[in-house]
Enzyme design. Structure first.
Site, mmCIF file in Angstrom:
data_model
loop_
_atom_site.group_PDB
_atom_site.id
_atom_site.type_symbol
_atom_site.label_atom_id
_atom_site.label_comp_id
_atom_site.label_asym_id
_atom_site.label_seq_id
_atom_site.Cartn_x
_atom_site.Cartn_y
_atom_site.Cartn_z
ATOM 1 N N LYS A 76 0.736 -1.017 -0.014
ATOM 2 C CA LYS A 76 0.031 -0.179 -0.073
ATOM 3 C C LYS A 76 1.004 1.344 0.056
ATOM 4 O O LYS A 76 2.010 1.300 0.749
ATOM 5 C CB LYS A 76 -0.856 -0.071 1.397
ATOM 6 C CG LYS A 76 -1.935 1.195 1.140
ATOM 7 C CD LYS A 76 -2.775 1.091 2.468
ATOM 8 C CE LYS A 76 -3.767 2.155 2.499
ATOM 9 N NZ LYS A 76 -4.742 2.134 3.822
ATOM 10 N N SER A 151 -9.713 2.096 2.923
ATOM 11 C CA SER A 151 -8.842 2.755 2.308
ATOM 12 C C SER A 151 -7.886 1.890 1.252
ATOM 13 O O SER A 151 -7.409 2.284 0.424
ATOM 14 C CB SER A 151 -8.021 3.909 3.023
ATOM 15 O OG SER A 151 -7.246 3.101 3.813
ATOM 16 N N SER A 175 -10.122 -0.385 7.124
ATOM 17 C CA SER A 175 -9.264 0.073 5.764
ATOM 18 C C SER A 175 -8.522 -1.244 5.336
ATOM 19 O O SER A 175 -8.144 -1.294 4.010
ATOM 20 C CB SER A 175 -8.302 1.162 5.776
ATOM 21 O OG SER A 175 -8.922 2.144 5.808
#
Lengths: 484, 97
Positions: A76, A151, A175
């Site tokens: 990420k 997210s 997330s």
């Protein structure tokens, strides 16, 4: 090839059936061919991936390979990666090439994993749909008109579409779990302090936690084994010893007590999602577990409490982005105040600014007691609910998300409606507990995740439960059409 | 608690965010609806509840007070928008006499 588990790929690499270079090249080709439809990557680092793959092949020949050596993964874009742009999904850091590696990144580097690139995300991890990214929304591989969740939406979409074997994510209010649920993959949020936050760009420091996003529980165990462990550079890192997560995957479930959280089967829950979750719970009953109803009476307070704690901590953490030392700086500042104000106004997107302002307000003179202190007290109540529940049951179960993936643009006009997407996941972060999302039967042809919450440091138990379900179901093996 | 445009302008100044008048109106409405959500907290009596400082009630770890980092100024300044002779450059703060 692209459906193989980490263990199968590792065995193939060690046996010489294929090389890491071939495997890596295969994934890079898939990204080039398929990611235009998804936008799951912000950066793809072809040259360094191939170089790491070659080194992994050498290491393999020398007999020094570990379980992750030569396995192509993605990080990420919230994890700092030396020499690779680390944008955090923001214009603020669009020009930021990190001078150092996050702890999680160095651990994978030492393990010999191949990093394919950095995945897209909501800006500074603030969002539940991946639509707040400066680099554009990510699309759900199961239906590209729909969001992947957020997210960590880029990581979830990339793993679901077989554009990486596995990926890292972070979870501040859901997330990891919510995008895992919406994309049909396995996502684990570990206990607060289990995985080092060093070099993981901070959003809400008392809630943030990194974890693995994978196709199976078995892969998640292999990833967590690399990620977990004490790090003196993170002041809240736990010194609790790390167990062998793989060794407990097959443990028997006879006599295990599962608590179904009554409050999570509320009017806001899509009935088809509720049915999929209840069907999965029945599978556990067949595997020998006992199911009882439990209550978390303060559940409804989790979202309001979170929207004080998270923005307050975000407003403090994001004050470091001042246009002076790194990141975006506005053109021709008139004076220092103009430099701060315009760099921040132009560098941050709308949702980040909303949260900074809410947090600034909540922490401003005269309001601290009414907001932050009140929220920290309610956090205590929420955490006590869980403590009481774990006196009678071993794990808690419920849905991850009230609905399946919604349409791109459907919730962008109303922040509060978007916030309610995380209604079942947020309490876990407030309490600092570990939890996992496991794919169960789809609803309306879109993936659904079962939420399993464990007691502190019970990651091995969560992986065991997820693995046992994955031995008797094959929802986690389904691939979205077009990405097979 | 409902916020008006003047409240938002004050908060934006505290947060060092430049906002236009139109944005201030939009933020006033968004922030007010978020505060309405947050104020559901008021339904609970927390008189006798202690605030939670850490999920695991861990105390802050201390380290020995010794130098452990080496100077890497050049490396860390390589990402700065504007530097000169090892210094970060910003617009003049002190007026010339």
């Amino acid at each position: 090839m692209y459906d193989k588990t980490i263990a199968e790929l590792g065995a193939g690499l060690r046996a010489g059936d294929f090389s890491s270079l071939e495997l890596t090249q295969g994934y890079l080709d898939r990204i080039r061919r398929l990611d235009a439809a998804l936008n799951s990557f912000i950066s793809v680092v072809e040259d360094s991936a191939l170089e790491t793959a070659r080194a992994a092949d050498e290491r393999m020949k020398a007999g020094r390979a570990g379980p992750l050596t030569g396995i192509p993964i993605a990080h990420k874009d919230i994890f700092c990666t030396q020499g690779i742009k680390t944008s955090c999904g923001s214009r603020m850091l669009d020009n930021f090439v990190s001078p150092y590696d996050a702890a999680v990144v160095s651990r994978f580097r030492e393990a010999g994993a191949v990093v394919l690139g950095k995945t897209n995300m909501d800006e500074f991890a603030m969002g539940s749909s991946n639509e707040t990214s400066y680099f554009g929304p990510v699309r759900n591989p199961w239906d590209t008109e729909r969001v992947p969740g957020g997210s960590s939406g880029g990581s979830a979409a990339a793993v679901a579409a077989r554009l990486a074997v596995a990926a890292t994510g972070t979870d501040t209010g859901g997330s990891i779990r919510q995008p895992a649920s919406l994309c049909g993959i396995t996502g684990l949020k570990p206990t607060y302090g289990r995985v080092s936050r060093y070099g993981m760009i901070a959003f809400a420091s008392s809630l943030d936690q990194g974890g693995p996003m994978t196709r199976s529980a078995e892969d998640a165990a292999a990833m967590l084994q690399v990620m977990a462990g004490f790090d003196p550079r993170d002041s809240t890192s736990s010194e609790q010893p790390v167990p062998d997560y793989g060794a407990q995957l097959d443990a028997d479930l006879a006599g295990l007590r599962i608590g179904l959280v009554q409050e999570y089967f509320d009017a806001g829950l899509d009935p088809a999602v509720a049915q999929s979750v209840r069907d999965a719970v029945e599978e556990y009953r067949r595997l020998g577990a006992e199911v009882v109803e439990v209550s978390l009476p303060n559940s409804a307070l989790a979202v309001p409490t979170y929207y004080v704690v998270a923005p307050a901590e975000c407003s403090s953490n994001l004050s470091r982005f001042d246009g002076v030392r790194y990141g975006y700086r506005c053109a021709q500042p008139r004076d220092l105040e103009d430099l701060y104000k315009r760099s921040r106004a132009e560098g941050f997107g709308a949702e980040v600014k909303r949260r900074i302002m809410i947090g600034t307000y909540a922490l401003s003179a005269g309001y601290y007691d009414a907001y932050y202190l009140k929220a920290q007290k309610i956090r205590h109540l929420i955490s006590s609910d869980f403590r009481r529940a774990f006196e009678t049951v071993d794990v808690l179960m419920g849905p991850v998300s009230p609905t399946t993936a919604f349409r791109v643009g459907e919730k962008t006009d109303d922040p509060v409606t978007m916030y309610l997407s995380d209604i079942y996941t947020i309490a876990v972060n407030l309490a600092g507990l570990p939890a996992i999302s496991v794919p169960v039967a789809p609803a309306q042809n879109m993936p659904v995740g079962l939420h399993i919450v464990g007691n502190y440091f019970a990651e091995a138990r969560l992986l065991n439960l997820a693995h046992r379900l994955q031995q008797v179901t094959d929802w986690h093996k389904q691939a979205p059409a077009g990405f097979v | 608690m409902s916020l008006n445009r003047a409240d938002v302008e004050k908060i934006a100044h505290l947060a060092r965010l430049a906002i236009t008048e139109d944005e201030a109106e939009a933020y006033a409405s968004d922030l007010s609806s978020i505060l309405a959500l947050v104020e559901q907290m008021n339904a609970v009596d927390t008189q006798d509840v202690s605030p939670m400082a850490h999920p695991l009630h861990m105390a802050q770890r201390l380290r020995v007070d010794e130098v452990t980092e080496v100077d890497q100024r050049e490396r860390f300044q390589s990402t700065a928008p504007h530097i000169e002779a090892g210094l970060y450059l910003v617009p003049r703060v002190i007026e010339q006499g």
